[in-house]
Each structure stands twice: as C-alpha cells, then as structure tokens.
Design an enzyme around this catalytic site. Structure first.
Site: not given
Ligand code: NAP
Length: 315
Positions: A230, A278
């Site tokens: 993001r 995006h």
């Molecule tokens: P997820 O499964 O919720 O994983 C989030 C990761 O970030 C987890 O490892 C979490 O730690 C870590 N995290 C969260 N807050 C943190 C902090 N304050 N300090 C350190 N680590 C932290 O999410 P995901 O499915 O992988 O997706 C990640 C993001 O990608 C989404 O939220 C979305 O915004 C973005 N996204 C972008 C696109 C695009 O097309 N550009 C598409 C899809 C998603 P823990 O493991 O300890 O919980």
C-alpha cells in the site's frame, strides 16, 4: 428458501457486471446474491453476511443483523478504518492463486532490478554500449517486509531462484531457507543487508510511513525498493530524496497514496522510478468466487465465521 446475500459495492461498469454474473453463479447452490439496492426490506433485515468490494459503509447500516462481511480484496484497511470496532467482522480474501500471482510479480520485478534493466534501458536511449559487472542471485540479498500469505510465497519463490532472502514480520516466523527477523532491531538488521527491499505489509497505524528516511538510510548504497503493498507504507518524499542523492538506485511502485496516480505527480517522470498501475496481484474472479462460496456455504451449515481481521492490530 435460499438466504439472500447482499453485494455491497461502489464498483461500476464492466467490473460490477463481472461480479454480478460470477457471484450468483458460484453461490447458486447455497444463496441468492443480489445488489443491496435490489433487496426488499425483509431480505435486508434477514441478511447476516454480505459480500463487499469498495462498499459505501453507510449502506451496510441498512443491514441491521449483519454479522460479517466477506471482502473480494486481500487489503481491507479502508474497511477496517470505516467500520466501527464493534461492527460486523471483516473477512478478507485469502486466495492461494493470489499468492502465486504476487510471488510471480515479485520475482519478475526483482529480476528486472537484479539484471540492471533500468540501467540498460537508460543506456539504450543514449546509444551507449557499456557492460556492467554481473552479479549472481546468491550475491544479491532481498529483504521481504511482511511474511503473511503473500510475503511468504514471494520469499520462497525468490529463494527458489537462488537469491539470498531474508524476511521480517511482527511475530517471529520459521521458513526453511529464509533468514527471518522480527521487532525493531530485526527491521534494522534486514534493511542493513538488503540490496532489494520488497514491501508486502498491510497498511495499519504501525506500518504507515514505516519505510521512511531512517529506514531507507539503513539500506546499503545502490539498493532498490519494490512496493507492492500500500502506498502510505513508503514515504515517497524520503524515497525520491534517497534516489536523487544517489543513495538508492531504483524503485518499482505499484501502489500510491492516491490512485490512480494524479497526472501532476512528479513520480511519473522520475528517471529512477518504475510506475505500475496497481497490477501486481489483482483478484482473480474464477478462484475468488470459489473461495467465497466455500466460506459462505460453511457459515450457513455450521455458523463458523472464517478467520477475520483483528480490529486492534488493524489486519
Ligand atoms: P497477511 O497475510 O495479513 O500478512 C501480513 C504480514 O505483515 C504478516 O507477516 C504480519 O506479521 C506482517 N505485519 C503486519 N503488521 C506488521 C508490523 N507492524 N510489523 C511487522 N510486520 C507486520 O497479508 P497478505 O495477504 O500477505 O497481504 C499483504 C498486503 O498486500 C495486503 O494487506 C494488501 O495491502 C497488499 N496487497 C497488494 C496487492 C496488489 O496488487 N498490489 C494485492 C493483494 C494484496 P505476522 O505474521 O506476525 O502477523
């Protein structure tokens, strides 16, 4: 009588039409999916789950018994900010196909940086025939910030392609072949090693502006950044300063504070920034609708709501 599941979304045109065809089809055995505007008062009163995609949250207030919403997107920070803490539970899309697509994008753009493509493209404009030393993938450290569904898949794919990969997350993780870190010191350590930083964190109060001046200054000279998560997680003012001063060499940005990126943004013309609209991992209708149908079907059978956003943590 099958329950009616509202579709609450501000999407328009082709995108809306695609969902309004695919969702009723995928859920046809378990429910009738209708745009909220087409529902009767009695149907709205009975609705316990809604499917949402960029919803106007004021519309959700017309569903008095709503227990949870299933988003069609993986990132739900706007919903989490707009819905009250004691409001319906938020279930985001967790699709293995999306992790596969994102890891492909991370690998593709890591290779773009690793094989100096921005530099050779700039040389072509100047008709400059000049070879630079080649590094092998194992001589390049890639740090993945965020080791969730997407970050873990990306880290494994990079390691599978021979890169030296480390990762950082809030809680500690064990992933074979990847050096993992957590906490503030852990972040400082991964940044200090990283030739390429890949951001795959959710946007929360804790991650907004996390990759700013201090974080970027910890990276070795000549490093690059890929932001596929993001926009507001990366401070683009600090990024352009680090690029202009020659500390960093390039950035690949797929996400921005404002999307679409406004015409007047200086990022468009920055010679060391690659802009993507995006597109790194869009929701794929065919797989997403199957996941929604399975989750909502299970809920109607058992009453179980799938894993949902922790409202205190923000993701
Ligand atoms: P997820 O499964 O919720 O994983 C989030 C990761 O970030 C987890 O490892 C979490 O730690 C870590 N995290 C969260 N807050 C943190 C902090 N304050 N300090 C350190 N680590 C932290 O999410 P995901 O499915 O992988 O997706 C990640 C993001 O990608 C989404 O939220 C979305 O915004 C973005 N996204 C972008 C696109 C695009 O097309 N550009 C598409 C899809 C998603 P823990 O493991 O300890 O919980």
């Amino acid at each position: 009588m099958k329950p009616v599941v509202p579709f609450v979304s501000q999407t328009t045109g082709h995108e809306r039409a695609v969902w309004l065809t695919a969702l009723p089809e995928a859920l046809s055995d378990i429910a009738t999916v209708k745009p909220i505007s087409d529902m009767t008062k009695a149907e709205r009163a009975a609705a316990r789950v809604a499917i949402v995609a960029n919803p106007d949250v004021a519309e959700l207030a017309h569903l008095p018994d709503l227990q949870w919403v299933h988003s069609l997107w993986a990132g739900v920070e706007r919903l989490a900010a707009d819905l009250p803490q004691d409001g319906p539970k938020i279930v985001r899309l967790e699709d293995p196909q999306m992790a596969e697509t994102m890891s492909e994008a991370v690998l593709a753009w890591t290779l773009y940086l690793h094989r100096d493509m921005p530099r050779y493209a700039a040389q072509q404009h100047r008709k400059l025939w000049l070879e630079h030393p080649l590094k092998r993938p194992n001589e390049r450290t890639v740090a993945v910030l965020g080791l969730g569904n997407l970050g873990t898949a990306a880290a494994k794919r990079l390691a599978g392609n021979g890169f030296d990969v480390c990762g950082w997350s809030r809680s500690h993780k064990e992933i074979a072949g990847i050096a993992t870190f957590s906490g503030e010191n852990g972040l400082a350590e991964v940044l200090s090693k990283a030739d390429i930083v890949v951001i795959l964190l959710p946007l929360t109060d804790a991650t907004r502006g996390l990759v700013g001046k201090e974080a970027l200054s910890r990276m070795p000279a000549g490093g690059s950044v890929i932001n596929f998560a993001r926009g507001p997680i990366l401070d683009t003012g600090a990024l352009t300063s680090a690029l202009d001063q020659g500390h960093l060499s390039h950035a690949v940005l797929d996400v921005f504070d404002q999307e679409p990126l406004p015409d007047e943004s200086p990022l468009w013309d920055h010679p060391k920034i690659t802009i993507l609209p995006h597109i790194s991992a869009p929701t794929i209708t065919a797989t997403a609708t199957k996941i929604l149908a399975a989750n909502i079907g299970r809920y109607f059978e058992t009453g179980d709501i799938p894993a949902h956003v922790d409202r205190k943590r923000g993701y």
